[in-house]
Design a protein around this motif. Structure first.
Motif, mmCIF file in Angstrom:
data_model
loop_
_atom_site.group_PDB
_atom_site.id
_atom_site.type_symbol
_atom_site.label_atom_id
_atom_site.label_comp_id
_atom_site.label_asym_id
_atom_site.label_seq_id
_atom_site.Cartn_x
_atom_site.Cartn_y
_atom_site.Cartn_z
ATOM 1 N N GLY A 71 0.817 -1.209 0.000
ATOM 2 C CA GLY A 71 0.000 0.000 0.000
ATOM 3 C C GLY A 71 0.848 1.254 0.000
ATOM 4 O O GLY A 71 2.063 1.214 -0.233
ATOM 5 N N ASP A 72 0.207 2.389 0.248
ATOM 6 C CA ASP A 72 0.878 3.686 0.216
ATOM 7 C C ASP A 72 1.567 3.979 1.544
ATOM 8 O O ASP A 72 0.988 3.781 2.622
ATOM 9 N N VAL A 73 2.807 4.440 1.467
ATOM 10 C CA VAL A 73 3.541 4.917 2.635
ATOM 11 C C VAL A 73 4.208 6.240 2.258
ATOM 12 O O VAL A 73 4.312 6.580 1.082
ATOM 13 N N ARG A 74 4.670 6.961 3.259
ATOM 14 C CA ARG A 74 5.324 8.244 2.989
ATOM 15 C C ARG A 74 6.684 8.028 2.336
ATOM 16 O O ARG A 74 7.456 7.163 2.752
ATOM 17 N N GLU A 75 6.992 8.838 1.337
ATOM 18 C CA GLU A 75 8.293 8.744 0.673
ATOM 19 C C GLU A 75 9.385 9.143 1.655
ATOM 20 O O GLU A 75 9.231 10.102 2.413
ATOM 21 N N PRO A 76 10.511 8.419 1.672
ATOM 22 C CA PRO A 76 11.552 8.719 2.668
ATOM 23 C C PRO A 76 12.261 10.043 2.401
ATOM 24 O O PRO A 76 12.436 10.464 1.257
ATOM 25 N N ARG A 77 12.659 10.699 3.473
ATOM 26 C CA ARG A 77 13.514 11.880 3.378
ATOM 27 C C ARG A 77 14.963 11.427 3.304
ATOM 28 O O ARG A 77 15.329 10.393 3.857
ATOM 29 N N ILE A 78 15.795 12.215 2.638
ATOM 30 C CA ILE A 78 17.214 11.873 2.561
ATOM 31 C C ILE A 78 18.027 12.821 3.428
ATOM 32 O O ILE A 78 17.750 14.015 3.504
ATOM 33 N N GLY A 79 19.014 12.259 4.092
ATOM 34 C CA GLY A 79 19.924 13.052 4.889
ATOM 35 C C GLY A 79 21.050 13.622 4.044
ATOM 36 O O GLY A 79 21.141 13.359 2.835
ATOM 37 N N PRO A 80 21.955 14.388 4.658
ATOM 38 C CA PRO A 80 23.039 15.012 3.898
ATOM 39 C C PRO A 80 23.926 14.023 3.156
ATOM 40 O O PRO A 80 24.423 14.333 2.066
ATOM 41 N N ASP A 81 24.134 12.829 3.728
ATOM 42 C CA ASP A 81 25.060 11.862 3.139
ATOM 43 C C ASP A 81 24.346 10.717 2.420
ATOM 44 O O ASP A 81 24.931 9.655 2.209
ATOM 45 N N SER A 82 23.098 10.936 2.043
ATOM 46 C CA SER A 82 22.299 9.898 1.390
ATOM 47 C C SER A 82 21.795 10.357 0.036
ATOM 48 O O SER A 82 21.833 11.551 -0.296
ATOM 49 N N VAL A 83 21.326 9.389 -0.742
ATOM 50 C CA VAL A 83 20.662 9.688 -2.010
ATOM 51 C C VAL A 83 19.317 8.976 -2.018
ATOM 52 O O VAL A 83 19.116 7.988 -1.302
ATOM 53 N N LEU A 84 18.403 9.488 -2.813
ATOM 54 C CA LEU A 84 17.130 8.815 -3.012
ATOM 55 C C LEU A 84 17.257 7.940 -4.248
ATOM 56 O O LEU A 84 17.605 8.416 -5.333
ATOM 57 N N VAL A 85 16.999 6.654 -4.065
ATOM 58 C CA VAL A 85 17.125 5.685 -5.149
ATOM 59 C C VAL A 85 15.735 5.240 -5.595
ATOM 60 O O VAL A 85 14.910 4.833 -4.770
ATOM 61 N N LYS A 86 15.498 5.330 -6.873
ATOM 62 C CA LYS A 86 14.287 4.788 -7.482
ATOM 63 C C LYS A 86 14.527 3.299 -7.692
ATOM 64 O O LYS A 86 15.380 2.899 -8.472
#
Length: 319
Positions: free
Chosen positions: A18-33
């Motif tokens: 189901g639907d969940v909130r998209e994660p936030r990224i910190g300074p040392d992270s990337v958002l991966v599709k």
């Protein structure tokens, strides 16, 4: 975003799509599709609550630590990657919550490497956890050297199949335990197969009368005891399945994220040294079925969950 999650410990029936909130990224992270995420035994063990003494669960928990995908957003401190880069990762944090069985995952750069160009998304997703486990055990815990004989248990499984290939690359002779149905597969990886079960010690001694220089246990219990008895006088033993290995003078090993090690594995995959066998794939919404299959413990290679972006691609083409 769509994801698989569970809000309490339990069986596969606790997994909900189901639907969940998209994660936030910190300074040392990337958002991966996410394109694909591999299933590992640790995933269902975490879901059952077996890791609770080690990892705090922040419910709802999205399972999964393995991923292949595309970078779509950068943390402010990230210089290692650019938007559009294809990556793989063993995205393990020190708590359970933001896993990879989702459309997007926030991944610290310390957990990532560039995706091997010659592997499919599914194959690439199956490399990080199993590959790092095999690589780190062989090179750090067992310190395998050229000319040695290494015993690898469950040699047709996810970790075992990579361990056979890496040990051969290190110049070792490899004896691998497997069911008879998987003997040809183990041979194709460069190992010498022996059948599980009663008489295993005699079968291994028949191939290595003086004992083995190193034993890689992935099963525990009686298998661990047999492994210890098969060691040569200066032999080394490591287990990823049973802490009792310490009582036999061996080392209990837990894999850790390591960008340098993962990059090395990616290079070895591109060189054709390491391949990943994917036995079955499931769409994200059927992740519970993937868990059930993995729990049976008889998989050759890897089980992988995929994320279908066909609708988005079609929409972009129409636009």
């Amino acid at each position: 975003m769509k994801a698989i999650s569970y809000s309490r410990y339990g069986g596969p029936e606790t997994l909900a799509y189901g639907d969940v909130r998209e994660p936030r990224i910190g300074p040392d992270s990337v958002l991966v599709k996410v394109r694909a995420a591999a299933v590992n035994p640790v995933d269902w063990k975490a879901r059952e609550g077996y890791l609770d003494p080690m990892f705090e669960a922040v419910f709802p928990v999205i399972p999964g630590w393995d991923v292949s995908g595309v970078v779509v957003q950068l943390g402010v401190s990230v210089v290692e990657y650019a938007v559009g880069d294809e990556v793989i990762g063993y995205v393990r944090e020190d708590f359970l919550s933001r896993g990879t069985f989702a459309e997007y995952v926030a991944a610290p750069v310390r957990t990532l490497a560039r995706k091997p160009r010659n592997l499919t998304w599914e194959e690439a997703a199956g490399l990080p956890l199993t590959g790092l486990t095999a690589y780190q055990v062989l090179t750090r815990a067992l310190r395998v050297k050229r000319g040695e004989t290494v015993l690898v248990h469950a040699a047709a499984g996810g970790v075992g199949s990579i361990a056979v290939q890496l040990a051969r690359h290190l110049g070792a002779r490899v004896i691998g335990t497997a069911s008879e149905a998987n003997h040809d597969f183990v041979r194709s990886l460069g190992g010498e197969p022996v059948t599980y079960g009663e008489g295993l010690s005699e079968r291994v001694r028949g191939l290595a009368p003086e004992g083995v220089d190193a034993a890689f246990d992935t099963i525990g219990g009686d298998t661990l005891k047999v492994s210890a008895n098969l060691l040569a006088p200066e032999g080394r033993l490591a287990s990823i399945a049973d802490g009792d290995v310490v009582g036999y003078g061996g080392r209990y090993f837990w894999v850790r994220p390591d960008a340098e090690d993962l990059t090395r594995l990616s290079e070895l995959a591109e060189q054709g040294v390491v391949s990943v066998h994917v036995s079955e794939t499931f769409p994200l919404e059927r992740a519970a079925d993937a868990h059930r299959l993995n729990e049976q413990g008889r998989t050759r290679g890897k089980i992988v969950v995929t994320v279908d972006w066909a609708d988005e691609a079609a929409g972009s083409a129409e636009g």
